[in-house]
Design a protein around this motif. Structure first.
Motif, PDB file in Angstrom:
ATOM      1  N   GLN A 324       0.845  -1.192   0.000  1.00 36.64           N
ATOM      2  CA  GLN A 324       0.000   0.000   0.000  1.00 36.64           C
ATOM      3  C   GLN A 324       0.880   1.242   0.000  1.00 36.64           C
ATOM      4  O   GLN A 324       1.699   1.433   0.900  1.00 36.64           O
ATOM      5  CB  GLN A 324      -0.901   0.018   1.235  1.00 36.64           C
ATOM      6  CG  GLN A 324      -1.603   1.345   1.494  1.00 36.64           C
ATOM      7  CD  GLN A 324      -2.678   1.647   0.474  1.00 36.64           C
ATOM      8  OE1 GLN A 324      -3.665   0.936   0.373  1.00 36.64           O
ATOM      9  NE2 GLN A 324      -2.492   2.703  -0.304  1.00 36.64           N
ATOM     10  N   ASN A 325       0.744   2.059  -1.036  1.00 41.01           N
ATOM     11  CA  ASN A 325       1.449   3.327  -1.083  1.00 41.01           C
ATOM     12  C   ASN A 325       0.581   4.401  -0.433  1.00 41.01           C
ATOM     13  O   ASN A 325      -0.601   4.527  -0.749  1.00 41.01           O
ATOM     14  CB  ASN A 325       1.755   3.722  -2.532  1.00 41.01           C
ATOM     15  CG  ASN A 325       2.747   2.785  -3.177  1.00 41.01           C
ATOM     16  OD1 ASN A 325       3.658   2.289  -2.529  1.00 41.01           O
ATOM     17  ND2 ASN A 325       2.582   2.527  -4.467  1.00 41.01           N
ATOM     18  N   GLY A 326       1.189   5.151   0.476  1.00 37.42           N
ATOM     19  CA  GLY A 326       0.450   6.192   1.179  1.00 37.42           C
ATOM     20  C   GLY A 326       0.214   7.418   0.325  1.00 37.42           C
ATOM     21  O   GLY A 326       0.655   7.521  -0.815  1.00 37.42           O
ATOM     22  N   MET A 327      -0.486   8.398   0.899  1.00 34.36           N
ATOM     23  CA  MET A 327      -0.914   9.578   0.158  1.00 34.36           C
ATOM     24  C   MET A 327       0.065  10.738   0.242  1.00 34.36           C
ATOM     25  O   MET A 327      -0.128  11.757  -0.411  1.00 34.36           O
ATOM     26  CB  MET A 327      -2.280  10.053   0.677  1.00 34.36           C
ATOM     27  CG  MET A 327      -3.376   9.004   0.594  1.00 34.36           C
ATOM     28  SD  MET A 327      -3.648   8.365  -1.068  1.00 34.36           S
ATOM     29  CE  MET A 327      -4.154   9.851  -1.925  1.00 34.36           C
ATOM     30  N   LEU A 328       1.138  10.613   1.028  1.00 34.32           N
ATOM     31  CA  LEU A 328       2.066  11.733   1.189  1.00 34.32           C
ATOM     32  C   LEU A 328       2.905  11.930  -0.071  1.00 34.32           C
ATOM     33  O   LEU A 328       3.433  10.982  -0.645  1.00 34.32           O
ATOM     34  CB  LEU A 328       2.976  11.495   2.391  1.00 34.32           C
ATOM     35  CG  LEU A 328       2.293  11.472   3.757  1.00 34.32           C
ATOM     36  CD1 LEU A 328       3.317  11.176   4.845  1.00 34.32           C
ATOM     37  CD2 LEU A 328       1.587  12.792   4.036  1.00 34.32           C
ATOM     38  N   ARG A 329       3.039  13.176  -0.483  1.00 34.02           N
ATOM     39  CA  ARG A 329       3.846  13.500  -1.655  1.00 34.02           C
ATOM     40  C   ARG A 329       5.306  13.722  -1.254  1.00 34.02           C
ATOM     41  O   ARG A 329       6.231  13.361  -1.990  1.00 34.02           O
ATOM     42  CB  ARG A 329       3.280  14.763  -2.334  1.00 34.02           C
ATOM     43  CG  ARG A 329       3.917  15.104  -3.674  1.00 34.02           C
ATOM     44  CD  ARG A 329       3.335  16.409  -4.221  1.00 34.02           C
ATOM     45  NE  ARG A 329       1.906  16.306  -4.416  1.00 34.02           N
ATOM     46  CZ  ARG A 329       1.340  15.827  -5.517  1.00 34.02           C
ATOM     47  NH1 ARG A 329       2.095  15.387  -6.517  1.00 34.02           N
ATOM     48  NH2 ARG A 329       0.027  15.773  -5.633  1.00 34.02           N
ATOM     49  N   ILE A 330       5.531  14.345  -0.107  1.00 29.41           N
ATOM     50  CA  ILE A 330       6.875  14.608   0.400  1.00 29.41           C
ATOM     51  C   ILE A 330       7.206  13.532   1.435  1.00 29.41           C
ATOM     52  O   ILE A 330       6.408  13.265   2.335  1.00 29.41           O
ATOM     53  CB  ILE A 330       6.959  16.003   1.033  1.00 29.41           C
ATOM     54  CG1 ILE A 330       6.579  17.061   0.000  1.00 29.41           C
ATOM     55  CG2 ILE A 330       8.347  16.271   1.591  1.00 29.41           C
ATOM     56  CD1 ILE A 330       6.464  18.451   0.572  1.00 29.41           C
ATOM     57  N   SER A 331       8.364  12.901   1.331  1.00 27.33           N
ATOM     58  CA  SER A 331       8.740  11.789   2.196  1.00 27.33           C
ATOM     59  C   SER A 331       7.634  10.742   2.195  1.00 27.33           C
ATOM     60  O   SER A 331       6.987  10.492   3.214  1.00 27.33           O
ATOM     61  CB  SER A 331       9.010  12.276   3.626  1.00 27.33           C
ATOM     62  OG  SER A 331       9.498  11.236   4.428  1.00 27.33           O
ATOM     63  N   PRO A 332       7.356  10.131   1.052  1.00 26.37           N
ATOM     64  CA  PRO A 332       6.195   9.243   0.920  1.00 26.37           C
ATOM     65  C   PRO A 332       6.256   8.050   1.860  1.00 26.37           C
ATOM     66  O   PRO A 332       7.326   7.512   2.158  1.00 26.37           O
ATOM     67  CB  PRO A 332       6.268   8.798  -0.547  1.00 26.37           C
ATOM     68  CG  PRO A 332       7.703   8.978  -0.928  1.00 26.37           C
ATOM     69  CD  PRO A 332       8.182  10.165  -0.167  1.00 26.37           C
ATOM     70  N   ASP A 333       5.069   7.648   2.328  1.00 25.85           N
ATOM     71  CA  ASP A 333       4.969   6.499   3.219  1.00 25.85           C
ATOM     72  C   ASP A 333       4.535   5.276   2.419  1.00 25.85           C
ATOM     73  O   ASP A 333       3.751   5.369   1.488  1.00 25.85           O
ATOM     74  CB  ASP A 333       3.982   6.772   4.360  1.00 25.85           C
ATOM     75  CG  ASP A 333       2.624   7.229   3.842  1.00 25.85           C
ATOM     76  OD1 ASP A 333       2.596   7.883   2.785  1.00 25.85           O
ATOM     77  OD2 ASP A 333       1.601   6.942   4.481  1.00 25.85           O
ATOM     78  N   THR A 334       5.074   4.117   2.785  1.00 25.46           N
ATOM     79  CA  THR A 334       4.743   2.855   2.120  1.00 25.46           C
ATOM     80  C   THR A 334       4.546   1.772   3.172  1.00 25.46           C
ATOM     81  O   THR A 334       5.197   1.784   4.227  1.00 25.46           O
ATOM     82  CB  THR A 334       5.850   2.410   1.144  1.00 25.46           C
ATOM     83  OG1 THR A 334       7.090   2.298   1.861  1.00 25.46           O
ATOM     84  CG2 THR A 334       5.993   3.409   0.008  1.00 25.46           C
TER      85      THR A 334
END
Length: 386
Positions: A324-334
């Protein structure tokens, strides 16, 4: 899409209406048997009520669908899992609802919380946050108490937490039974005051080796955000209105430049303050939601299982990888999750059977260090002798 549901006696209230294969779209009929639901194109509506045959209707190019439900006497012979073993529905008292593996396999699910959403009446699944590893809240029959409280979750006879349930491989689940009323407290004690969710995992069922593999892709999006005004000229006008009559932040000359900047975005947004040569002015506003969050992110899961059963033994092996790839554009969460299950039993004699049910889960959530980060691993080992 609207319509009415009835049986031979008249209108039916409380019939669950869902869109087959689409999570989160469901409703129930009112006291007059009427319902209303929004459906996508080429949708199939599923009408379900305990003791009646399920009805599936293709609603393409239809604005109204009326349904006549038929009783299913054979349902009284179905086996329901309860705390002290199993019972047939005809001998069962209390409010109980159940879904099987066919229902779960018909939905493009990536986690158990998504699988149960809209699956049963009075089972409420509520997302708690947008984090990739967040576990949705589970509630049975609505409001519980002033201090809150959730149902008791039991997986293959072992009490579990909501987080452990959500980390399971959804394709390992054979059935989910929800005990909704106070009768469940007579079996499980005070922990069952707010209902019980019983999860039974799959086992080997056929003499031939059965191999199953699937891959599911899903997309996650932010559906509602705050609308930000970032046009320089409009922002300057609003700031002047909000600061009046005490301040006049922008004079006519500045407003004229802001208008030019709106028409020609290539002009610099940061300029020297005409009233203070040692200071700078930033014209406009930043849409931080757009800068921080992405519009849409994918998630996918890959599953494989092998099962077999003969006269003396049975086994079920499965593996899953979930991303699941998270919604953060900066320092993205996975979020990455690995599941492995080994379940089997061997009948040594007529009175002695050795059983094993081992589950290994490893999940890793990479996220900005300002929040937290880490790796969590869980192992559940069960050996039953009977």
């Amino acid at each position: 899409m609207s319509g009415a549901v009835k049986d031979a006696s008249g209108p039916m209230a409380g019939v669950t209406v869902t869109v087959l294969g689409v999570a989160g779209i469901s409703t129930k009929t009112d006291k007059d048997g009427r319902y209303s639901i929004r459906v996508p194109e080429k949708a199939i509506l599923l009408f379900r009520f305990m003791g009646y045959k399920d009805v599936e209707i293709n609603v393409s190019d239809k604005n109204r669908v009326d349904v006549l439900m038929e009783t299913a006497e054979s349902h009284l012979d179905e086996v329901i899992v309860v705390g002290y073993g199993t019972q047939k529905k005809i001998n069962l008292s209390g409010a109980v609802d159940q879904i099987g593996e066919k229902f779960l396999e018909s939905r493009p699910i990536t986690n158990v919380g998504t699988a149960l959403q809209g699956a049963m009446a009075n089972l409420n699944i509520t997302p708690t946050s947008g984090r990739a590893n967040s576990s949705p809240g589970i509630n049975v029959r609505g409001y519980t108490s002033l201090s809150g409280g959730g149902p008791l979750i039991v997986i293959d006879g072992i009490p579990a937490t909501n987080e452990e349930l959500n980390r399971m491989n959804p394709m390992d689940i054979a059935s989910v039974t929800v005990l909704k009323d106070a009768a469940s407290a007579a079996i499980y004690g005070s922990r069952a005051a707010f209902g019980v969710v019983l999860v039974t995992t799959k086992s080997g069922t056929t003499k031939e080796i059965k191999v199953t593999a699937n891959s599911i892709f899903a997309a996650k999006a932010i559906t509602r955000t705050v609308e930000i005004e970032d046009d320089p000229y409009q922002v300057m006008k609003y700031r002047n209105i909000m600061s009046a009559p005490w301040y006049n932040l922008y004079d006519e000359k500045m407003l004229e430049y802001g208008k030019q900047l709106s028409e020609n975005p290539s002009l610099p947004r940061v300029i020297v303050d005409p009233q203070n040569p040692n200071a700078y002015i930033y014209l406009g506003s930043t849409d931080w939601f757009k800068e921080v969050y992405k519009n849409i992110q994918p998630s996918y899961t890959n599953n494989i299982s092998i099962a077999q059963k003969n006269e003396r033994s049975s086994f079920y092996l499965s593996g899953e990888y979930y991303r699941q790839n998270g919604m953060l554009r900066i320092s993205p969460d996975t979020y990455d999750r690995y599941n492995f299950r080994a379940k089997g039993d061997y009948k040594i004699t007529d009175w002695f059977t050795l059983s094993n049910n081992t589950t290994f889960t490893n999940d890793k959530y990479d996220q900005p260090s300002a929040i937290d980060q880490g790796i969590s691993t869980g192992i559940m080992l069960t050996v039953n002798l009977r």
